[in-house]
Design an enzyme around this catalytic site. Structure first.
Site, PDB file in Angstrom:
ATOM      1  N   ASP A 165       5.428  53.507  46.372  1.00 30.93           N
ATOM      2  CA  ASP A 165       6.049  54.514  47.231  1.00 30.93           C
ATOM      3  C   ASP A 165       5.178  55.753  47.104  1.00 30.93           C
ATOM      4  OD1 ASP A 165       7.492  56.644  48.300  1.00 30.93           O
ATOM      5  OD2 ASP A 165       9.419  55.823  47.687  1.00 30.93           O
ATOM      6  N   ASN A 178      -2.774  54.445  54.628  1.00 33.43           N
ATOM      7  CA  ASN A 178      -2.213  54.130  55.953  1.00 33.43           C
ATOM      8  C   ASN A 178      -0.734  54.478  56.074  1.00 33.43           C
ATOM      9  OD1 ASN A 178      -1.919  52.314  58.538  1.00 33.43           O
ATOM     10  ND2 ASN A 178      -0.428  51.525  57.060  1.00 33.43           N
ATOM     11  N   TYR A 224       5.556  65.571  62.934  1.00 35.41           N
ATOM     12  CA  TYR A 224       4.553  64.498  62.890  1.00 35.41           C
ATOM     13  C   TYR A 224       3.148  64.981  63.263  1.00 35.41           C
ATOM     14  CZ  TYR A 224       2.241  60.011  63.717  1.00 35.41           C
ATOM     15  OH  TYR A 224       1.374  58.947  63.676  1.00 35.41           O
ATOM     16  N   LYS A 252      -0.472  65.377  60.818  1.00 40.73           N
ATOM     17  CA  LYS A 252      -1.769  64.697  60.958  1.00 40.73           C
ATOM     18  C   LYS A 252      -2.905  65.728  61.060  1.00 40.73           C
ATOM     19  CE  LYS A 252      -0.221  60.433  60.819  1.00 40.73           C
ATOM     20  NZ  LYS A 252      -0.502  59.556  59.664  1.00 40.73           N
ATOM     21  N   THR A 303       4.254  49.547  67.331  1.00 37.55           N
ATOM     22  CA  THR A 303       4.753  49.286  65.972  1.00 37.55           C
ATOM     23  C   THR A 303       6.150  49.892  65.843  1.00 37.55           C
ATOM     24  OG1 THR A 303       3.970  51.372  65.019  1.00 37.55           O
ATOM     25  CG2 THR A 303       2.399  49.532  65.026  1.00 37.55           C
TER      26      THR A 303
END
Ligand SMILES: NC(=O)c1ccc[n+]([C@@H]2O[C@H](COP(=O)([O-])OP(=O)(O)OC[C@H]3O[C@@H](n4cnc5c(N)ncnc54)[C@H](OP(=O)(O)O)[C@@H]3O)[C@@H](O)[C@H]2O)c1
Length: 244
Positions: free
Chosen positions: A64, A91, A167, A171, A202
């Site tokens: 984790d 990833n 989000y 990044k 996904t």
């Protein structure tokens, strides 16, 4: 046990499904030994089984990325098993949730995304660095996203995804972190780059992506297999350099 064998050893975080699974499959197809980093035991073991059935030398790594003890234990497991690490693919990632309009967001949503997508990468990278430093050609790939590109976000008409104050900036932050690592590690043989897989179907996006996870894995596999004179501190997708 294949301690200090010639076989290339890789760890992929969040490898139980999606793009991470396909990165593990792709690296395994090169004959590498691949650690399947995953936090859920059942999902991890079923991914390892599936990869092994496909001929991959896969092994499970309980991991984790938000948990110090888990990450330390993962480094211990790889040390015990292989004595070194050649390639780390960071990833694992989350969106942080649906409600991400800047003016109404719960700050916890932002923290949660950053905790996994940025701090998780730093935590795992630093735990694995002593093992990576024992490799002849260490590579680190950080799975970023084109939605973190400030250039694209400030270019009218460019495709940058929905407004997402947790989000997308997580990044952007990850890209900046990647550059900082590359600067510190410039005089080593470690190459570290950020990758954009494109918009892939996904769980992360309710399978709305237009590319397959296999297609999304290609850029990470390329950056994981860079030659010694390859780039470091860059941001790439299948088409080449992604603007910051
Ligand atoms: N799909 C896209 O279009 C797209 C585009 C750009 C970038 N990306 C990036 O690509 C990476 C992979 O995403 P994906 O699309 O393949 O999503 P996904 O199918 O949801 O897979 C995400 C993986 O990360 C794992 N994960 C999440 N939090 C974790 C934690 N705290 N510790 C360990 N593992 C954790 C998940 O494990 P569980 O199964 O336990 O949840 C899962 O294995 C992410 O970094 C994502 O931001 C994806």
């Amino acid at each position: 046990m294949n301690r200090m064998s010639e076989q290339t050893i890789a760890l992929v975080t969040g490898a139980n499904k999606g793009i991470g699974y396909e990165i593990a499959a792709g690296l395994g197809a090169l004959g590498w030994s691949v650690g399947v980093g995953a936090r859920d035991e059942e999902r991890r073991e079923s991914a390892v089984e599936k990869l092994r059935a496909a001929g991959v030398d896969a092994f499970g790594v309980p991991l984790d990325v938000t948990d110090d003890a888990s990450v330390t234990a993962a480094a211990g497991l790889i040390e015990e098993r292989a004595g070194r690490l050649d390639v780390l693919v960071n990833n694992a990632g989350i969106t942080g949730g649906e409600a991400q309009m800047p003016t109404t967001v719960d700050p916890v949503t932002v923290l949660t995304a950053v905790e996994t997508n940025v701090i998780g990468v730093i935590r795992v990278t630093n735990a694995m660095l002593p093992l990576l430093r024992r490799s002849a050609s260490p590579r680190i790939v950080n799975m970023s996203s084109g939605v973190g590109s400030l250039t694209r976000q400030s270019t009218p008409g460019a495709e940058t995804g929905p407004i997402a104050v947790a989000y997308a900036p997580s990044k952007t932050f990850l890209n900046a972190v990647t550059v900082q690592y590359a600067k510190e590690l410039r005089d080593t043989n470690i190459l570290i780059n950020a990758a954009c897989p494109g918009y892939c179907a996904t769980d992360l996006n309710g399978f709305r992506g237009v590319r397959t996870p296999e297609q999304g894995a290609v850029v990470a596999i390329r950056l994981a297999t860079l030659p010694d004179d390859g780039p470091t501190g860059g941001f790439f997708d299948d088409a080449g350099v992604v603007p910051w």
